[in-house]
Design a protein around this motif. Structure first.
Motif, PDB file in Angstrom:
ATOM      1  N   LEU A 417      30.365  36.106  38.445  1.00 42.51           N
ATOM      2  CA  LEU A 417      31.654  35.991  37.767  1.00 42.51           C
ATOM      3  C   LEU A 417      32.607  36.926  38.496  1.00 42.51           C
ATOM      4  O   LEU A 417      32.296  38.106  38.665  1.00 42.51           O
ATOM      5  CB  LEU A 417      31.539  36.390  36.293  1.00 42.51           C
ATOM      6  N   GLY A 418      33.745  36.406  38.938  1.00 45.90           N
ATOM      7  CA  GLY A 418      34.623  37.240  39.748  1.00 45.90           C
ATOM      8  C   GLY A 418      36.081  37.156  39.358  1.00 45.90           C
ATOM      9  O   GLY A 418      36.547  36.137  38.842  1.00 45.90           O
ATOM     10  N   GLU A 419      36.795  38.238  39.596  1.00 48.55           N
ATOM     11  CA  GLU A 419      38.241  38.278  39.416  1.00 48.55           C
ATOM     12  C   GLU A 419      38.867  38.675  40.745  1.00 48.55           C
ATOM     13  O   GLU A 419      38.339  39.546  41.455  1.00 48.55           O
ATOM     14  CB  GLU A 419      38.632  39.272  38.321  1.00 48.55           C
ATOM     15  N   ALA A 420      39.969  38.036  41.100  1.00 46.38           N
ATOM     16  CA  ALA A 420      40.610  38.266  42.391  1.00 46.38           C
ATOM     17  C   ALA A 420      42.049  38.721  42.203  1.00 46.38           C
ATOM     18  O   ALA A 420      42.799  38.107  41.443  1.00 46.38           O
ATOM     19  CB  ALA A 420      40.570  36.987  43.231  1.00 46.38           C
ATOM     20  N   LYS A 421      42.428  39.794  42.888  1.00 44.11           N
ATOM     21  CA  LYS A 421      43.784  40.332  42.810  1.00 44.11           C
ATOM     22  C   LYS A 421      44.301  40.599  44.219  1.00 44.11           C
ATOM     23  O   LYS A 421      43.715  41.376  44.971  1.00 44.11           O
ATOM     24  CB  LYS A 421      43.801  41.640  42.004  1.00 44.11           C
ATOM     25  N   TRP A 422      45.423  39.951  44.550  1.00 43.19           N
ATOM     26  CA  TRP A 422      46.015  40.168  45.859  1.00 43.19           C
ATOM     27  C   TRP A 422      46.777  41.482  45.933  1.00 43.19           C
ATOM     28  O   TRP A 422      46.609  42.255  46.873  1.00 43.19           O
ATOM     29  CB  TRP A 422      46.942  39.019  46.223  1.00 43.19           C
ATOM     30  N   GLY A 423      47.609  41.755  44.950  1.00 41.79           N
ATOM     31  CA  GLY A 423      48.482  42.926  45.038  1.00 41.79           C
ATOM     32  C   GLY A 423      48.161  44.027  44.050  1.00 41.79           C
ATOM     33  O   GLY A 423      48.946  44.969  43.898  1.00 41.79           O
ATOM     34  N   THR A 424      47.021  43.963  43.376  1.00 38.13           N
ATOM     35  CA  THR A 424      46.678  44.943  42.349  1.00 38.13           C
ATOM     36  C   THR A 424      45.416  45.704  42.728  1.00 38.13           C
ATOM     37  O   THR A 424      44.401  45.090  43.084  1.00 38.13           O
ATOM     38  CB  THR A 424      46.447  44.256  40.986  1.00 38.13           C
ATOM     39  N   ARG A 425      45.492  47.021  42.623  1.00 37.29           N
ATOM     40  CA  ARG A 425      44.310  47.850  42.838  1.00 37.29           C
ATOM     41  C   ARG A 425      43.428  47.737  41.600  1.00 37.29           C
ATOM     42  O   ARG A 425      43.847  48.057  40.500  1.00 37.29           O
ATOM     43  CB  ARG A 425      44.747  49.302  43.077  1.00 37.29           C
ATOM     44  N   MET A 426      42.241  47.274  41.774  1.00 38.71           N
ATOM     45  CA  MET A 426      41.386  46.980  40.626  1.00 38.71           C
ATOM     46  C   MET A 426      40.700  48.237  40.111  1.00 38.71           C
ATOM     47  O   MET A 426      40.386  49.159  40.872  1.00 38.71           O
ATOM     48  CB  MET A 426      40.367  45.903  40.995  1.00 38.71           C
ATOM     49  N   ASP A 427      40.460  48.269  38.783  1.00 41.23           N
ATOM     50  CA  ASP A 427      39.836  49.428  38.158  1.00 41.23           C
ATOM     51  C   ASP A 427      38.835  48.969  37.096  1.00 41.23           C
ATOM     52  O   ASP A 427      38.471  47.796  37.026  1.00 41.23           O
ATOM     53  CB  ASP A 427      40.908  50.353  37.555  1.00 41.23           C
ATOM     54  N   LEU A 428      38.415  49.893  36.241  1.00 39.71           N
ATOM     55  CA  LEU A 428      37.391  49.577  35.257  1.00 39.71           C
ATOM     56  C   LEU A 428      37.854  48.548  34.233  1.00 39.71           C
ATOM     57  O   LEU A 428      37.021  47.876  33.613  1.00 39.71           O
ATOM     58  CB  LEU A 428      36.944  50.859  34.537  1.00 39.71           C
ATOM     59  N   TYR A 429      39.161  48.412  34.019  1.00 38.47           N
ATOM     60  CA  TYR A 429      39.655  47.391  33.098  1.00 38.47           C
ATOM     61  C   TYR A 429      39.247  45.994  33.568  1.00 38.47           C
ATOM     62  O   TYR A 429      38.788  45.164  32.767  1.00 38.47           O
ATOM     63  CB  TYR A 429      41.176  47.477  32.994  1.00 38.47           C
ATOM     64  N   HIS A 430      39.393  45.725  34.849  1.00 43.83           N
ATOM     65  CA  HIS A 430      39.035  44.417  35.384  1.00 43.83           C
ATOM     66  C   HIS A 430      37.528  44.192  35.292  1.00 43.83           C
ATOM     67  O   HIS A 430      37.074  43.080  34.993  1.00 43.83           O
ATOM     68  CB  HIS A 430      39.500  44.306  36.838  1.00 43.83           C
ATOM     69  N   LEU A 431      36.750  45.248  35.511  1.00 47.07           N
ATOM     70  CA  LEU A 431      35.309  45.134  35.384  1.00 47.07           C
ATOM     71  C   LEU A 431      34.905  44.850  33.941  1.00 47.07           C
ATOM     72  O   LEU A 431      34.014  44.032  33.685  1.00 47.07           O
ATOM     73  CB  LEU A 431      34.639  46.412  35.887  1.00 47.07           C
ATOM     74  N   SER A 432      35.575  45.511  33.001  1.00 47.46           N
ATOM     75  CA  SER A 432      35.225  45.307  31.591  1.00 47.46           C
ATOM     76  C   SER A 432      35.534  43.878  31.143  1.00 47.46           C
ATOM     77  O   SER A 432      34.821  43.310  30.306  1.00 47.46           O
ATOM     78  CB  SER A 432      35.971  46.322  30.710  1.00 47.46           C
ATOM     79  N   ARG A 433      36.586  43.278  31.682  1.00 45.61           N
ATOM     80  CA  ARG A 433      36.904  41.877  31.366  1.00 45.61           C
ATOM     81  C   ARG A 433      35.770  40.957  31.819  1.00 45.61           C
ATOM     82  O   ARG A 433      35.345  40.054  31.077  1.00 45.61           O
ATOM     83  CB  ARG A 433      38.211  41.464  32.049  1.00 45.61           C
ATOM     84  N   LEU A 434      35.284  41.188  33.026  1.00 47.30           N
ATOM     85  CA  LEU A 434      34.186  40.369  33.531  1.00 47.30           C
ATOM     86  C   LEU A 434      32.911  40.596  32.717  1.00 47.30           C
ATOM     87  O   LEU A 434      32.155  39.646  32.441  1.00 47.30           O
ATOM     88  CB  LEU A 434      33.934  40.685  35.003  1.00 47.30           C
ATOM     89  N   ALA A 435      32.667  41.839  32.345  1.00 45.75           N
ATOM     90  CA  ALA A 435      31.484  42.125  31.533  1.00 45.75           C
ATOM     91  C   ALA A 435      31.573  41.433  30.175  1.00 45.75           C
ATOM     92  O   ALA A 435      30.572  40.928  29.646  1.00 45.75           O
ATOM     93  CB  ALA A 435      31.332  43.634  31.351  1.00 45.75           C
ATOM     94  N   ARG A 436      32.776  41.398  29.605  1.00 45.04           N
ATOM     95  CA  ARG A 436      32.964  40.711  28.322  1.00 45.04           C
ATOM     96  C   ARG A 436      32.711  39.210  28.475  1.00 45.04           C
ATOM     97  O   ARG A 436      32.079  38.587  27.608  1.00 45.04           O
ATOM     98  CB  ARG A 436      34.386  40.958  27.808  1.00 45.04           C
TER      99      ARG A 436
END
Length: 484
Positions: A417-436
């Motif tokens: 399961l993956g999330e992709a961001k071109w212009g955003t520095r990813m952090d734990l918030y993005h990881l928590s969304r995928l975990a959910r």
């Protein structure tokens, strides 16, 4: 390989191997091959290279009447055979009788075949008769190889479909596709991944956009990309300037261009569902059925399934240049016509990031995942999807969903399961969304080995890096990884 691929032909190893096997097949009868692909992909160059290497006969059709085409064909055949005068053909049956007899053991290529078919609808039946009659065991059919090529995807796709005369007659059906993003980077000599991605978001994998359309002019570095866009894409004297419009207008099945532009503009604006496209266009969803079908037949759009909803499909544009045209150029066309390219580009940078680069980067991440086994196995399917969190009552979009091949009596296994961001520095918030999302899917899918992948072109926070270091199921994937 019996015919070595010439050094002048970049990549295209798969295509050349298929053509080589077709041409050198020991079958003694006439064999038919169909070569198709969207415009500008290098089909003509590929086939011209083939006939040069094999000593074959090449004829490029034009928009003309049947008598004009027969006259040109007769002259081309006479020139090829180096006989005085010309062949005067009164029918295509006569023309093909002669060319296949006189080109015994050689390759015959008819390029832009849809032009001939448009002026002579029975032509496909004529070729069917040639193939069938020359396969008779009591006749010397002649070991010729006939290749029909064209860019009108709806026409070429119909040659072998349904009850078409040539159905079941072809020994080769080759579609020449754009270069994948890694091959395109090599073709453009773009060694820096960010520059390669920016170029690909506009020109895609279409070879002609580097050669014929910008004269091999490539930005020397990231700092020159903006000026390259202004000079080579938004400049009305540049061939690329009108190409987005031409790609649509050149399709013969498109009549009401304004409706098709509206549909493409909606998809470029992020409306990927039928209802979303209809709302953007101010139409009923049922009103767009024909337009969407035509665009799909032409190869300008594709339909992808939603990973989590069997009855939901997503429409995406195949050609990056059309996305760029609809998102950046079409809204500012009158200003571009006045020569305000620099101002338009300056004002469009935010929209370029959100409507062009963001979705394009997501697509590259899906392409990367589809050809990678880093998540435990090569996926059988990679798509995107939306799932609703019933607790918060909010939808969660997942950019990359990779699943393994289905196994009987077992739930579908999710690899990633993956999330992709071109212009955003990813952090734990993005990881928590995928975990959910992984939690929400556990009741229906096998997520026991599902990896969580954060794709970012802007980097990752320190705490996310630390989390990935302590969990092998967390993957941080940057631009360098995509091109490695």
């Amino acid at each position: 390989m019996l015919v070595d691929k010439p050094s002048s032909l970049f990549a295209r190893d798969r295509e050349w191997r298929a053509l080589d096997q077709f041409v050198n097949n020991p079958v003694p009868d006439l064999s038919l091959g169909i070569v198709s692909g969207r415009r500008r992909q290098g089909k003509t160059f590929l086939l011209q290279t083939l006939v040069k290497a094999t000593g074959g006969f090449y004829f490029a059709a034009e928009e003309a009447t049947e008598s004009e085409s027969l006259s040109r064909f007769g002259q081309a055949l006479a020139d090829y055979l180096e006989v005085p005068g010309t062949f005067e053909f009164t029918s295509w049956r006569q023309a093909f009788d002669q060319v296949l007899e006189r080109c015994h053991g050689r390759t015959v290529v008819i390029d832009e075949f849809p032009y001939l078919l448009n002026a002579s609808p029975p032509l496909a039946s004529v070729i069917q008769h040639q193939v069938d009659s020359r396969e008779q065991p009591w006749k010397d059919g002649g070991r010729a190889r006939l290749i029909l090529c064209g860019s009108a995807m709806s026409v070429m796709g119909g040659l072998l479909g349904g009850t078409a005369p040539l159905r079941g007659r072809a020994s080769l059906e080759l579609i020449v596709k754009p270069f994948d993003y890694r091959t395109a980077a090599g073709f453009w000599n773009a060694d820096e991944p960010r520059l390669a991605t920016l170029l690909h978001s506009i020109t895609g994998g279409t070879p002609a956009y580097k050669t014929r359309f910008v004269g091999h002019q490539v930005p020397e570095g990231l700092e020159r990309f903006d000026q390259w866009v202004i000079d080579r894409v938004l400049n009305k004297e540049s061939p690329l300037y009108h190409e987005g419009r031409y790609l649509i207008a050149s399709e013969g099945n498109i009549r009401n261009a304004s409706l098709y532009h509206a549909v493409l503009g909606a998809i470029a604006a992020g409306k990927h569902t039928r209802s979303g496209i209809a709302a953007h266009c101010g139409r009923q969803a049922s009103d767009l059925t024909h337009a969407l079908s035509v665009l799909e037949d032409c190869g300008l759009i594709r339909i992808e399934p939603d990973a989590f909803k069997a009855n939901r499909h997503l429409f995406r544009i195949n050609e990056p240049l059309i996305v760029f045209y609809e998102a950046i150029m079409r809204p500012a066309w009158s200003r571009l016509e006045l020569g305000q390219a620099e101002a338009v580009w300056s004002e469009s940078r935010s929209r370029f990031g959100s409507q062009v680069m963001g979705p394009h980067f997501e697509g590259l991440c899906r392409s990367y995942t589809a050809t990678n086994d880093r998540f435990g196995a090569f996926p059988s399917e990679v798509s995107s999807g939306t799932i609703t969190d019933q607790v918060s009552r909010t939808p969660i979009e997942v950019d990359v969903v990779a699943t393994a091949a289905a196994e009987s009596d077992r739930p579908k296994r999710i690899l990633c399961l993956g999330e992709a961001k071109w212009g955003t520095r990813m952090d734990l918030y993005h990881l928590s969304r995928l975990a959910r999302v992984r939690e929400l899917l556990a009741s229906k899918y096998d997520v026991s080995g599902a990896a969580l992948a954060c794709f970012s072109a802007a980097g990752f926070s320190d705490d996310l890096v630390a989390a990935a270091a302590g969990d092998s199921r967390i993957h941080l994937i940057g631009l360098d990884d995509l091109y490695r």
